[in-house]
Design a protein around this motif. Structure first.
Motif, PDB file in Angstrom:
ATOM      1  N   GLU A 176       0.887  -1.376   0.002  1.00 21.37           N
ATOM      2  CA  GLU A 176       0.055  -0.002  -0.021  1.00 21.37           C
ATOM      3  C   GLU A 176       0.764   1.350   0.043  1.00 21.37           C
ATOM      4  O   GLU A 176       0.660   2.102  -0.690  1.00 21.37           O
ATOM      5  CB  GLU A 176      -0.922   0.075   0.932  1.00 21.37           C
ATOM      6  N   THR A 177       1.946   1.230   0.746  1.00 25.65           N
ATOM      7  CA  THR A 177       2.838   2.592   0.692  1.00 25.65           C
ATOM      8  C   THR A 177       3.787   2.703  -0.534  1.00 25.65           C
ATOM      9  O   THR A 177       3.652   3.635  -1.019  1.00 25.65           O
ATOM     10  CB  THR A 177       3.997   2.184   2.015  1.00 25.65           C
ATOM     11  N   ALA A 178       4.115   1.530  -1.040  1.00 21.84           N
ATOM     12  CA  ALA A 178       4.901   1.684  -2.337  1.00 21.84           C
ATOM     13  C   ALA A 178       3.747   2.042  -3.293  1.00 21.84           C
ATOM     14  O   ALA A 178       4.290   2.838  -4.291  1.00 21.84           O
ATOM     15  CB  ALA A 178       5.413   0.517  -2.581  1.00 21.84           C
ATOM     16  N   LYS A 179       2.764   1.498  -3.341  1.00 19.93           N
ATOM     17  CA  LYS A 179       1.614   1.944  -4.451  1.00 19.93           C
ATOM     18  C   LYS A 179       1.400   3.400  -4.384  1.00 19.93           C
ATOM     19  O   LYS A 179       1.393   3.996  -5.511  1.00 19.93           O
ATOM     20  CB  LYS A 179       0.553   0.992  -4.424  1.00 19.93           C
ATOM     21  N   LYS A 180       1.206   3.861  -3.199  1.00 25.64           N
ATOM     22  CA  LYS A 180       0.790   5.104  -2.802  1.00 25.64           C
ATOM     23  C   LYS A 180       1.816   6.281  -3.574  1.00 25.64           C
ATOM     24  O   LYS A 180       1.421   7.409  -3.847  1.00 25.64           O
ATOM     25  CB  LYS A 180       0.342   5.367  -1.645  1.00 25.64           C
ATOM     26  N   TYR A 181       3.134   5.932  -3.279  1.00 23.75           N
ATOM     27  CA  TYR A 181       3.999   6.723  -3.478  1.00 23.75           C
ATOM     28  C   TYR A 181       5.294   6.227  -4.675  1.00 23.75           C
ATOM     29  O   TYR A 181       6.205   6.178  -4.694  1.00 23.75           O
ATOM     30  CB  TYR A 181       5.014   7.134  -2.446  1.00 23.75           C
ATOM     31  N   GLN A 182       4.513   5.592  -5.797  1.00 22.11           N
ATOM     32  CA  GLN A 182       5.034   4.650  -6.630  1.00 22.11           C
ATOM     33  C   GLN A 182       6.018   5.556  -7.525  1.00 22.11           C
ATOM     34  O   GLN A 182       7.065   5.192  -7.957  1.00 22.11           O
ATOM     35  CB  GLN A 182       4.190   4.095  -7.590  1.00 22.11           C
ATOM     36  N   ASP A 183       5.565   6.881  -7.494  1.00 19.53           N
ATOM     37  CA  ASP A 183       6.644   7.757  -8.389  1.00 19.53           C
ATOM     38  C   ASP A 183       8.234   7.903  -7.581  1.00 19.53           C
ATOM     39  O   ASP A 183       8.860   8.216  -8.488  1.00 19.53           O
ATOM     40  CB  ASP A 183       6.047   9.205  -8.599  1.00 19.53           C
ATOM     41  N   HIS A 184       8.078   7.708  -6.695  1.00 18.32           N
ATOM     42  CA  HIS A 184       9.569   7.677  -5.966  1.00 18.32           C
ATOM     43  C   HIS A 184      10.227   6.504  -5.563  1.00 18.32           C
ATOM     44  O   HIS A 184      10.990   6.324  -5.130  1.00 18.32           O
ATOM     45  CB  HIS A 184       8.946   8.579  -4.390  1.00 18.32           C
ATOM     46  N   PHE A 185       9.394   5.252  -5.885  1.00 20.86           N
ATOM     47  CA  PHE A 185       9.693   4.216  -5.603  1.00 20.86           C
ATOM     48  C   PHE A 185      10.686   3.414  -6.469  1.00 20.86           C
ATOM     49  O   PHE A 185      10.062   2.559  -7.324  1.00 20.86           O
ATOM     50  CB  PHE A 185       8.409   3.362  -5.173  1.00 20.86           C
ATOM     51  N   THR A 186      11.774   4.099  -7.183  1.00 23.04           N
ATOM     52  CA  THR A 186      12.489   3.697  -8.207  1.00 23.04           C
ATOM     53  C   THR A 186      13.779   3.147  -7.671  1.00 23.04           C
ATOM     54  O   THR A 186      14.143   2.050  -7.943  1.00 23.04           O
ATOM     55  CB  THR A 186      12.746   5.021  -8.952  1.00 23.04           C
ATOM     56  N   SER A 187      14.591   4.135  -7.151  1.00 20.45           N
ATOM     57  CA  SER A 187      15.960   3.361  -6.605  1.00 20.45           C
ATOM     58  C   SER A 187      15.915   3.496  -5.183  1.00 20.45           C
ATOM     59  O   SER A 187      15.227   4.282  -4.390  1.00 20.45           O
ATOM     60  CB  SER A 187      16.933   4.251  -7.273  1.00 20.45           C
TER      61      SER A 187
END
Length: 324
Positions: A204-215
Motif C-alpha cells: 500500500e505504501t509503495a503503491k501510494k508513492y510509486q513515483d518515488h519508488f524507483t531506486s
C-alpha cells in the motif's frame, strides 16, 4: 574591461606584494578595481600557474596584508560566519567560495589560528549552540540527507549552500556518528512497529508513492523527509530491492483484481455492457474513454473477469442474442 595575458602580467607585477594568495589578492583587487583571481586562473589555467608564469622562481611570498583590514573588521567577518571558523581547512574552503580572507590573514593578525579564535570568541571552540537549535539541525539534515554522509562531504556542500557545517552538528550531538544516528535512526519502538508491518502494508505504501519508488537512494531520500519506511524494511521483507519492486507491484495488481471481483459480479458486468452495448462493442480504448466519462467499470475490470476483452465482448454478444 577586457584582459589579456600581457595586461594581467603588468597588473600582477605592479602589485606584486599582494599577489600571494587568492584571498589576499581578491581583497586588494576588490578595493582597487583590479581583476579578481579567477580572471588570472581563466587566462593562465590556474592561480598557481599564473604566479609561476608571471614571476618564475621569484614568486611573491610573505607579502604584507592589506592594512585597511582592521582587527575589528576581521572579528566581525569571523563572527558573521562563525559556524565555519573552527578548523583552518574548513574556513579556507568556505573563504575561497565566498571570496573572504584566508586563515593566514587571521594568523598574521592574531599571531596564530587558535589565538585568533580565543580573541574573537573567548575560546578555541566557537559556541555554535547559540546559532541553531537541535530541531533546526534535524530539519536541515533531513532536507539535504543525500549529502549528510561524511563530515568532509557535508562541510563542502554546506559551504556552497550557506548551511551549518559538520562542527555545528558535532557540538550539538557530541559526535558526527551520534548526529547521524539521532537524526536518521528511528527509535526502537518505531522500528518494532515497522517490523510488524505486513506485506499488504508495504504494498500500500509503495503503491501510494510509486513515483518515488524507483531506486534505493531516491526512495530513502523521500522516505526520510516524509517519515516513511526506509528501503531496508522492504529489502528485509522481500529479500532484495528489485524483488520488492517486482513482487509489490505484481501483488498490487492482484489486490486490484480481488477488489474488482468483489465490486462487480460477472452478471452485473454483463448487464452494464448490454445497457451500453453500442459503446461496449468497440475497441477497449474507446470503451475506457466512455466508461471514464460515465463512471463505469473499465476494460481491465472486464478482462479480470473474462480473461480478455474479446472474450468479454463475445459473452456479452451471446447474452444479447439470447434475449431476443
Amino acid at each position: 574591461m577586457r584582459y589579456d595575458k600581457t595586461l594581467l602580467k603588468h597588473i600582477a607585477k605592479e602589485n606584486n606584494e599582494y599577489f600571494t594568495s587568492v584571498s589576499i589578492w581578491n581583497s586588494y583587487a576588490g578595493k582597487h578595481q583590479l581583476p579578481r583571481a579567477r580572471t588570472f586562473a581563466y587566462h593562465f589555467g590556474s592561480w598557481n600557474i599564473a604566479k609561476k608564469e608571471i614571476f618564475g622562481d621569484n614568486v611573491p611570498v610573505g607579502a604584507r596584508f592589506e592594512p585597511s583590514f582592521t582587527e575589528e573588521e576581521l572579528i566581525q567577518i569571523a563572527k558573521e560566519h562563525s559556524s565555519y571558523f573552527q578548523k583552518q581547512k574548513d574556513w579556507n574552503f568556505f573563504a575561497s567560495e565566498k571570496d573572504l580572507l584566508s586563515s593566514k590573514v587571521y594568523m598574521h593578525k592574531f599571531n596564530g589560528w587558535n589565538e585568533a579564535k580565543i580573541k574573537i570568541f573567548g575560546s578555541e571552540r566557537p559556541l555554535f549552540r547559540n546559532l541553531y537549535t537541535k530541531e533546526q539541525l534535524v530539519m536541515i539534515a533531513r532536507k539535504h540527507s543525500t549529502y549528510f554522509t561524511s563530515q568532509n562531504t557535508w562541510s563542502r556542500y554546506a559551504a556552497q549552500h550557506g548551511l551549518p557545517n559538520a562542527h555545528v552538528f558535532i557540538n550539538h550531538f557530541n559526535s558526527w556518528n551520534e548526529a547521524k544516528d539521532s537524526i536518521f535512526q528511528e527509535s526502537k519502538a518505531v522500528l518494532q512497529q515497522k517490523r510488524s508491518f505486513s506485506k499488504e502494508n508495504l504494498i500500500e505504501t509503495a503503491k501510494k508513492y510509486q513515483d518515488h519508488f524507483t531506486s534505493i537512494k531516491a526512495w530513502d531520500s523521500f522516505a526520510v523527509q516524509h517519515d516513511l519506511l526506509r528501503s531496508g524494511v522492504f529489502i528485509k521483507h522481500f529479500q532484495s530491492w528489485n524483488h520488492a519492486k517486482k513482487q509489490i507491484f505484481n501483488d498490487a495488481a492482484a489486490i486490484l483484481k480481488r477488489q474488482s471481483i468483489r465490486k462487480y459480479s460477472s452478471d452485473q458486468l454483463i448487464g452494464i455492457a448490454l445497457k451500453h452495448f453500442n459503446h461496449f462493442n468497440l475497441k477497449i480504448s474507446e470503451w475506457n474513454h466512455y466508461a471514464k466519462d460515465h463512471q463505469l467499470p473499465t476494460g481491465s475490470t472486464f478482462c479480470i473477469h473474462f480473461s480478455t476483452w474479446e472474450t468479454a465482448q463475445e459473452v456479452v454478444r451471446s447474452a444479447k442474442d439470447n434475449r431476443k
